[in-house]
Motif scaffolding. Sequence first.
Motif, PDB file in Angstrom:
ATOM      1  N   LEU A 239      31.224  44.994   2.972  1.00 38.42           N
ATOM      2  CA  LEU A 239      30.603  44.194   1.923  1.00 38.42           C
ATOM      3  C   LEU A 239      29.269  44.806   1.499  1.00 38.42           C
ATOM      4  CD1 LEU A 239      31.251  40.547   3.171  1.00 38.42           C
ATOM      5  CD2 LEU A 239      32.733  42.060   1.853  1.00 38.42           C
TER       6      LEU A 239
ATOM      7  N   SER B 273      25.934  38.715   0.000  1.00 43.67           N
ATOM      8  CA  SER B 273      26.983  39.683  -0.323  1.00 43.67           C
ATOM      9  C   SER B 273      27.364  39.532  -1.784  1.00 43.67           C
ATOM     10  CB  SER B 273      28.211  39.456   0.565  1.00 43.67           C
ATOM     11  OG  SER B 273      27.912  39.734   1.904  1.00 43.67           O
TER      12      SER B 273
ATOM     13  N   SER C  27      30.847  44.390  -3.900  1.00 49.34           N
ATOM     14  CA  SER C  27      31.809  44.535  -2.804  1.00 49.34           C
ATOM     15  C   SER C  27      33.178  44.918  -3.339  1.00 49.34           C
ATOM     16  CB  SER C  27      31.896  43.229  -2.001  1.00 49.34           C
ATOM     17  OG  SER C  27      30.653  42.907  -1.416  1.00 49.34           O
TER      18      SER C  27
END
Length: 537
Positions: A48, A279, A284
């Motif tokens: 991530l 994140s 990601s």
Amino acid sequence: MAGITVALMVIPQGVAYAALAGMPLVTGVYAALFPALIAVMFSSSQRLSVGPTALTSLLVGASLAPLAVAGSDEWVAMAVWLTLMSGTIQIVLGAGRFGWLLRLVNSPVLIGFTQGAAVLIAISQLPALLGFTGRTIPQVLQGGPLPDLVAIAFGLGSIAVLWLGKRLLPRFPTTMALVAGAAAISWIVDYALRGGAVVGTLPSGLPSFYWPGLLPLGTFSALVLPALMITLVSFLETASSAKVDNARAGTLWNENQDLIGQGLAKLASGFTGTFPTSSSFSRSAITLYAGAQTGWATLFSVVVVAGALLWLMPLLYHVPQAVLAAVVVTAILGLVKPASFKALWRVSRIEAGIAFGTFVLTIATAPSIYWGVLGGLLASMAHYMYRHLHPRIIEVGLHPDGSLRDRQLWKLPPLAPQLYAVRMDAELDFASASTLERALTVALAERPDLTDVCLFAQPINRIDITGAEVFGSIRRLMEAKGVRLHLSGLKLPAMQVLERAGLLAPGPMLFSYRTDGEALAALMPRIDVPVDEPTAA
């Protein structure tokens, strides 16, 4: 290549998100350095991209707006305390294995909040996009200097470039190329010397240790609720990315370890003087799309960010702030999905109403947008409790396919003339027990000729103390009226509770069966059997 691609994307995004959070612009790049390194070392989802995100940046800016002046030393100190508090909360939750608590936020609440926040983020960037950089929307509406046409060209042109790049060259670092190109054009036309709003001077070098100092107790208490909301929202962002990551890897998601890793990343962010990290779903996704297999992609990204901090910060001087606004708006537009409300409406109108109510409340309570989440949570909890307090209780009949179904819905005849066959599709606990007792009492009052009542109990997974007490009352009521009580398919956990309470003691008016088939075979031919005939318990 995955790490380099993400680094070239996170540097301009970090600067833009720092502006959204009201922080010094360089802190957005700091947020992509040590927090990413710590997260990849301690999180279970190592692919991530951890760093600044739009939602957490908006929450920081919205939470601190009533408390300090954006960009001031006081603002920075409070933002850092938000970061440290949120990180500590996540570490405690993860160490105590309380990650399940975050599942209380259901999909309708999350949809309503993220879309409401996305609209607020887009609105907040309109002045910069329309040539009114440095002014709020109310200030723009009050009149004043004419808009900067060059800023409008930079802003709208950047949106077009980013939109085309995302669709035509998804692997290409369009954001960084745009920023570099816009800086070059700005330098060539002397945009900064003409009074244009540009990024300006950013300090070079790696971040140093930062201690925010102590806050007054009143200020500290005012940050508690925003810190909780940042914890919730940032981890939900992590969850959306981690689930995709683990699904592709064929592994189980360790939510508690990710809580710890993300919490430590926030501490690293706070102690370098920057704002909460999370994140990023979009970055990601690019990491995974580029073929990253391990956490080494993040390490390469960290190296590139460190190199940029050491040697490339002066190159960002001429970047127009309208371009940063375009970066934010383009990144956030993916969250605006009006069709999701329509999809919810088709499935559940109540949950669609909760989602839309959360959306409206998020916008209406700005800048204190966390009230949108709290309002949505209360509404969803109220809906959950209402359904639990009003369980589905039906009289069953024998369907032609051999199953027991709702007699009224399917127009089925009763199992027998003097039998009331009932099923409750819920747990027998404090919330539902009184509803079952009321349903049986009403049935006995309306049908005085009843000789037997059968409770098909297979859907009952659990019985608590209140449920056991109500079951005892039901059994005594049946005995008082001379009505036999039959239990079918009672599961072992529920049976053990009733046995410990002494409520399944054998008696002439109580019958129990392991399966519904046994109950039907025993009940239907013996409805007229006298009460004093030998019985089974």
